[in-house]
Design an enzyme around this catalytic site. Structure first.
Site, PDB file in Angstrom:
ATOM      1  N   VAL A 265       1.326  -0.986   0.391  1.00  8.89           N
ATOM      2  CA  VAL A 265      -0.002  -0.196   0.466  1.00  8.89           C
ATOM      3  C   VAL A 265       0.857   1.187   0.243  1.00  8.89           C
ATOM      4  O   VAL A 265       1.716   1.679   1.625  1.00  8.89           O
ATOM      5  CB  VAL A 265      -0.995   0.461   1.423  1.00  8.89           C
ATOM      6  N   PRO A 266       1.184   1.322  -1.040  1.00  8.41           N
ATOM      7  CA  PRO A 266       2.099   2.479  -0.987  1.00  8.41           C
ATOM      8  C   PRO A 266       2.225   4.158  -0.578  1.00  8.41           C
ATOM      9  O   PRO A 266       2.328   5.316  -0.764  1.00  8.41           O
ATOM     10  CB  PRO A 266       2.135   2.780  -2.827  1.00  8.41           C
ATOM     11  N   CYS A 267       2.314   4.103   0.993  1.00  4.94           N
ATOM     12  CA  CYS A 267       2.492   5.810   1.336  1.00  4.94           C
ATOM     13  C   CYS A 267       3.366   6.165   0.983  1.00  4.94           C
ATOM     14  O   CYS A 267       3.958   7.103   1.095  1.00  4.94           O
ATOM     15  CB  CYS A 267       2.352   4.994   2.877  1.00  4.94           C
ATOM     16  N   HIS A 268       4.782   5.319   0.360  1.00  2.00           N
ATOM     17  CA  HIS A 268       5.951   5.923  -0.741  1.00  2.00           C
ATOM     18  C   HIS A 268       5.750   7.291  -1.565  1.00  2.00           C
ATOM     19  O   HIS A 268       6.022   8.159  -1.395  1.00  2.00           O
ATOM     20  CB  HIS A 268       7.251   4.754  -0.107  1.00  2.00           C
ATOM     21  N   ARG A 269       4.521   6.887  -1.938  1.00  2.00           N
ATOM     22  CA  ARG A 269       4.068   7.554  -3.293  1.00  2.00           C
ATOM     23  C   ARG A 269       3.455   8.880  -2.714  1.00  2.00           C
ATOM     24  O   ARG A 269       2.687   9.525  -3.427  1.00  2.00           O
ATOM     25  CB  ARG A 269       2.859   6.933  -4.296  1.00  2.00           C
TER      26      ARG A 269
END
Length: 162
Positions: free
Chosen positions: A123-127
């Protein structure tokens, strides 16, 4: 719950799964405070390990491993759902995510929800970045966030130019 650890270009990652899906992805080794059973790797952990290896090799842009993350608040779940809609190689600001989930003034709360994301990378919270694309906030540390964003940018460009 079963745990396993894998090596990655951003350091060791610890993964946990129950019978239905991946429940956790942590940066670093699993500490003694976690009740875990590393006795055998489940099919979910095997799939997560393979998908993460393909992701870091630049061969996978969308995860399919089933998730069974513990529920957060309704707002956190809405943010996590929104994160999965941010396309690979792209970014949104905390404010844009807040608007997308219906609470224009909740940029800081989006940051808290990102920090509580139980399955980072998948779940790409880095984006999610600060206003103006500023590199701020990431539970795994800014060097890891930068690495993930640079990986996705490189793969996106290579794909577009091939």
């Amino acid at each position: 719950m079963r745990w396993t650890a894998i090596e990655s270009p951003i350091g060791e990652l610890s993964l946990a799964a129950d019978d239905t899906g991946l429940t956790r992805l942590r940066f670093g080794a699993v500490g003694a405070e976690v009740d875990h059973d590393i006795a055998g790797e489940s099919a979910v952990l095997t799939a997560a390990r393979q998908e993460l290896a393909a992701y870091f090799a630049g061969e996978l842009t969308e995860f399919t491993v089933p998730l069974s993350a513990p529920g957060g608040s309704a707002f956190e779940v809405a943010v996590w759902r929104r994160l999965t809609a941010i396309p690979y190689g792209e970014m949104e600001t905390y404010g844009e995510v807040a608007r997308a989930v219906g609470d224009v003034g909740a940029a800081r709360a989006v940051g808290v929800a990102c920090n509580r994301n139980p399955v980072a990378i998948i779940v790409p919270c880095h984006r999610v970045v600060g206003a103006g694309g500023k590199m701020v906030g990431f539970g795994g540390g800014l060097p890891r966030k930068r690495h993930l964003l640079e990986l996705e940018a490189r793969v996106t460009l290579e794909t577009a130019w091939s």
